[in-house]
Scaffold this motif. Structure first.
Motif, PDB file in Angstrom:
ATOM      1  N   ILE A   1      37.951  46.798  36.593  1.00 47.92           N
ATOM      2  CA  ILE A   1      37.883  45.795  35.523  1.00 47.92           C
ATOM      3  C   ILE A   1      38.349  44.437  36.040  1.00 47.92           C
ATOM      4  CG2 ILE A   1      38.848  45.128  33.288  1.00 47.92           C
ATOM      5  CD1 ILE A   1      39.018  48.190  32.716  1.00 47.92           C
ATOM      6  N   ILE A   2      39.457  44.416  36.764  1.00 46.48           N
ATOM      7  CA  ILE A   2      39.991  43.155  37.302  1.00 46.48           C
ATOM      8  C   ILE A   2      38.972  42.557  38.281  1.00 46.48           C
ATOM      9  CG2 ILE A   2      41.881  42.035  38.530  1.00 46.48           C
ATOM     10  CD1 ILE A   2      42.691  43.280  35.795  1.00 46.48           C
ATOM     11  N   LYS A   3      38.384  43.384  39.111  1.00 47.64           N
ATOM     12  CA  LYS A   3      37.369  42.895  40.060  1.00 47.64           C
ATOM     13  C   LYS A   3      36.197  42.262  39.317  1.00 47.64           C
ATOM     14  CE  LYS A   3      38.496  46.213  43.657  1.00 47.64           C
ATOM     15  NZ  LYS A   3      38.115  47.471  44.320  1.00 47.64           N
ATOM     16  N   LYS A   4      35.778  42.875  38.216  1.00 46.48           N
ATOM     17  CA  LYS A   4      34.695  42.322  37.408  1.00 46.48           C
ATOM     18  C   LYS A   4      35.092  40.968  36.830  1.00 46.48           C
ATOM     19  CE  LYS A   4      33.774  43.577  33.180  1.00 46.48           C
ATOM     20  NZ  LYS A   4      33.459  44.363  31.990  1.00 46.48           N
ATOM     21  N   TRP A   5      36.314  40.868  36.320  1.00 48.79           N
ATOM     22  CA  TRP A   5      36.793  39.615  35.727  1.00 48.79           C
ATOM     23  C   TRP A   5      36.865  38.508  36.769  1.00 48.79           C
ATOM     24  CZ3 TRP A   5      41.542  41.723  32.583  1.00 48.79           C
ATOM     25  CH2 TRP A   5      41.089  42.434  31.468  1.00 48.79           C
ATOM     26  N   ILE A   6      37.274  38.841  37.989  1.00 49.46           N
ATOM     27  CA  ILE A   6      37.376  37.831  39.049  1.00 49.46           C
ATOM     28  C   ILE A   6      36.013  37.213  39.330  1.00 49.46           C
ATOM     29  CG2 ILE A   6      37.804  37.528  41.532  1.00 49.46           C
ATOM     30  CD1 ILE A   6      40.183  39.511  41.165  1.00 49.46           C
ATOM     31  N   LYS A   7      34.955  38.019  39.243  1.00 46.09           N
ATOM     32  CA  LYS A   7      33.603  37.529  39.518  1.00 46.09           C
ATOM     33  C   LYS A   7      33.023  36.681  38.397  1.00 46.09           C
ATOM     34  CE  LYS A   7      32.485  41.394  42.504  1.00 46.09           C
ATOM     35  NZ  LYS A   7      31.635  42.579  42.684  1.00 46.09           N
ATOM     36  N   GLU A   8      33.577  36.777  37.208  1.00 44.42           N
ATOM     37  CA  GLU A   8      33.044  36.044  36.061  1.00 44.42           C
ATOM     38  C   GLU A   8      33.237  34.544  36.206  1.00 44.42           C
ATOM     39  OE1 GLU A   8      33.528  39.376  32.568  1.00 44.42           O
ATOM     40  OE2 GLU A   8      34.971  37.783  32.621  1.00 44.42           O
TER      41      GLU A   8
END
Length: 78
Positions: free
Chosen positions: A71-78
């Motif tokens: 989830i954190i990895k996804k948020w970083i890419k946003e």
């Protein structure tokens, strides 16, 4: 401190992780339906660019421990 008293305060990283863990417990199949997920995401987005407030390395390490780092990895890419 002048009066010799100290206050320990939990870091934003730990609050984010706790909210994600709560979302995972209450809505394991669809985390984004949880208010806790929303709060975690908002806190991350507000503080993601402020290294004085949030330590992303620590956040990722803690997220990996509870298997929510995706989830954190996804948020970083946003």
């Amino acid at each position: 401190m002048a009066n010799g008293k100290y206050i320990n305060v939990i870091g934003i990283e730990d609050i984010i992780i706790h909210r994600l863990e709560s979302a995972n417990v209450s809505h394991p199949m669809k985390l984004v339906w949880s208010d806790d997920y929303g709060w975690a995401r908002r806190m991350f987005r507000i503080h993601k660019d402020d290294g004085n407030i949030m330590d992303k390395e620590y956040l990722m390490k803690e997220a990996e421990k509870v298997k929510l780092d995706n989830i954190i990895k996804k948020w970083i890419k946003e």
